[in-house]
Design an enzyme around this catalytic site. Structure first.
Site, PDB file in Angstrom:
ATOM      1  N   HIS A  92       0.970  -1.134  -0.058  1.00  0.00           N
ATOM      2  CA  HIS A  92       0.285  -0.148  -0.041  1.00  0.00           C
ATOM      3  C   HIS A  92       0.836   1.416  -0.104  1.00  0.00           C
ATOM      4  CE1 HIS A  92       0.911   0.689   4.040  1.00  0.00           C
ATOM      5  NE2 HIS A  92       0.830  -0.495   4.445  1.00  0.00           N
ATOM      6  N   GLU A 108      -2.874  -7.306   6.940  1.00  0.00           N
ATOM      7  CA  GLU A 108      -1.595  -6.972   7.791  1.00  0.00           C
ATOM      8  C   GLU A 108      -1.420  -7.815   8.862  1.00  0.00           C
ATOM      9  OE1 GLU A 108       1.396  -5.999   8.150  1.00  0.00           O
ATOM     10  OE2 GLU A 108       1.189  -3.959   8.012  1.00  0.00           O
TER      11      GLU A 108
END
Length: 357
Positions: A71, A158
């Site tokens: 990201h 994550e």
């Protein structure tokens, strides 16, 4: 009309990660990022949409590329104190992070166009706000007909670090992780990298089923590219699982930068390799050893299903020395004793009993 971003505001450290065709190499590229000066991998410059050696019929159903992208810059990257008041999944991108994501999409579009005019893309995205926002900005570079679909995938999220993070406590915890080892250390109320490995392994099984059962609705005439929008550690674990890297090799890997991507591209024989698109210098920077880079180069030429006998961590790393022949193992007496005891099972008290195989 895609939103225009000023590329001169993006740090040079970020820009140098992109290696794509310059506008002069492809007349279909947009000019909105003309100040974004990069070069494509020399290995790909000579390829045209119809001349690539990867279009053999025996692996035509496989995606041309599997791209892992981290990201863009988030407020958590900018200020770790953000984690004390905002849940990790809800932390948004900064303005720079949005710029990075848009430029990453433009870089990928030009990469795909460099080998095929009829390419298509399919996205997998982590459910976190920063990855979904990264996907939205990447999507500005692709027309509707190019995008086959998108799937939100929780297994590529994550690593869980716990819930709200107390900044001072996290400093101590991360210091303990360095002493314990990054792969096996489990954060209090969170996960270890080993836990992430388990769920990424499950995702890979689903990914292969999607490909094998043609769930991606791929037209054989279209060159398919899978883009996985995820997180730094998750992408490293993905590569570890895919290429069968050891824990020790994982520990040496460096985290990718924001919106930096790793391109696993189909080699001539049907195996995926990082060495098709990326240079040795890049792979060294990521933390790959000379042996790991050599394996990537072998994969770029290998036939699908081949086994790299020279790969040290498949065998040699686990033994001090293996004999070259059976005759050099033990002595004749040991061999005879082994033959006599082949059908005996030793009990815990030291006695042995015969058994049938």
């Amino acid at each position: 009309m895609p939103q225009q971003y000023e590329t001169n505001k993006i740090p040079d450290l970020f820009l140098r990660h992109f290696r794509v065709p310059s506008p002069s190499q492809n007349t279909n590229t947009h000019t909105s990022t003309s100040s974004f000066t990069t070069t494509i991998n020399p290995k790909m410059e000579s390829q045209t949409p119809n001349s690539s050696p990867h279009h053999h019929h025996h692996h035509h159903h496989l995606p041309k590329r599997i791209v892992l992208i981290r990201h863009g810059e988030s407020f958590g990257n900018l200020a770790p104190s953000t984690y004390t008041t905002t849940p990790d999944p809800k932390i948004p991108l900064t303005l720079i992070g949005r710029h990075q994501s848009y430029l990453a999409g433009d870089a990928l579009r030009r990469l795909f166009l460099s080998t095929s005019e009829s390419y298509r893309v399919y996205f997998y995205v982590s459910p976190y706000e920063r990855t979904r926002s990264t996907l939205r900005e990447i999507g500005r570079s692709f027309s509707r007909r190019r995008v086959i679909g998108v799937r939100e995938e929780c297994r590529i999220r994550e690593q869980d670090f716990g819930n709200f993070q107390v900044e001072e406590r996290m400093k101590c915890v991360k210091e303990a992780r360095e002493r314990f080892g990054r792969f096996f250390y489990r954060f209090p109320e969170g996960e270890s990298a080993a836990d992430v490995f388990d769920r990424v392994s499950s995702f890979l099984e689903s990914l292969w089923r999607d490909i094998d059962m043609n769930r991606l609705h791929r037209d054989p005439l279209h060159e398919l590219n899978l883009i996985i929008v995820t997180h730094g550690l998750t992408s490293r674990v993905f590569l570890m699982k895919w290429f069968k890297w050891t824990v020790e090799q994982f520990e040496r890997l460096n985290n990718p930068g924001n919106c930096e991507f790793r391109v696993m591209q189909l080699g001539e024989g049907g195996e995926y390799s990082l060495a098709v698109h990326h240079t040795d210098e890049e792979m060294v920077e990521w933390g790959l050893s000379p042996e790991m880079i050599a394996d990537q180069k072998w994969r770029a030429q290998a036939k699908r299903g081949d086994w790299n006998e020279r790969c040290p961590w498949y065998l040699d790393e686990f033994f001090d020395q293996l004999a070259d022949s059976e005759g050099s193992v033990g002595d004749e007496n040991n061999d005879n004793n082994d033959d006599e005891n082949d059908n005996e099972l030793c009990n815990s008290d030291g006695s042995c009993s015969s058994f049938a195989s």
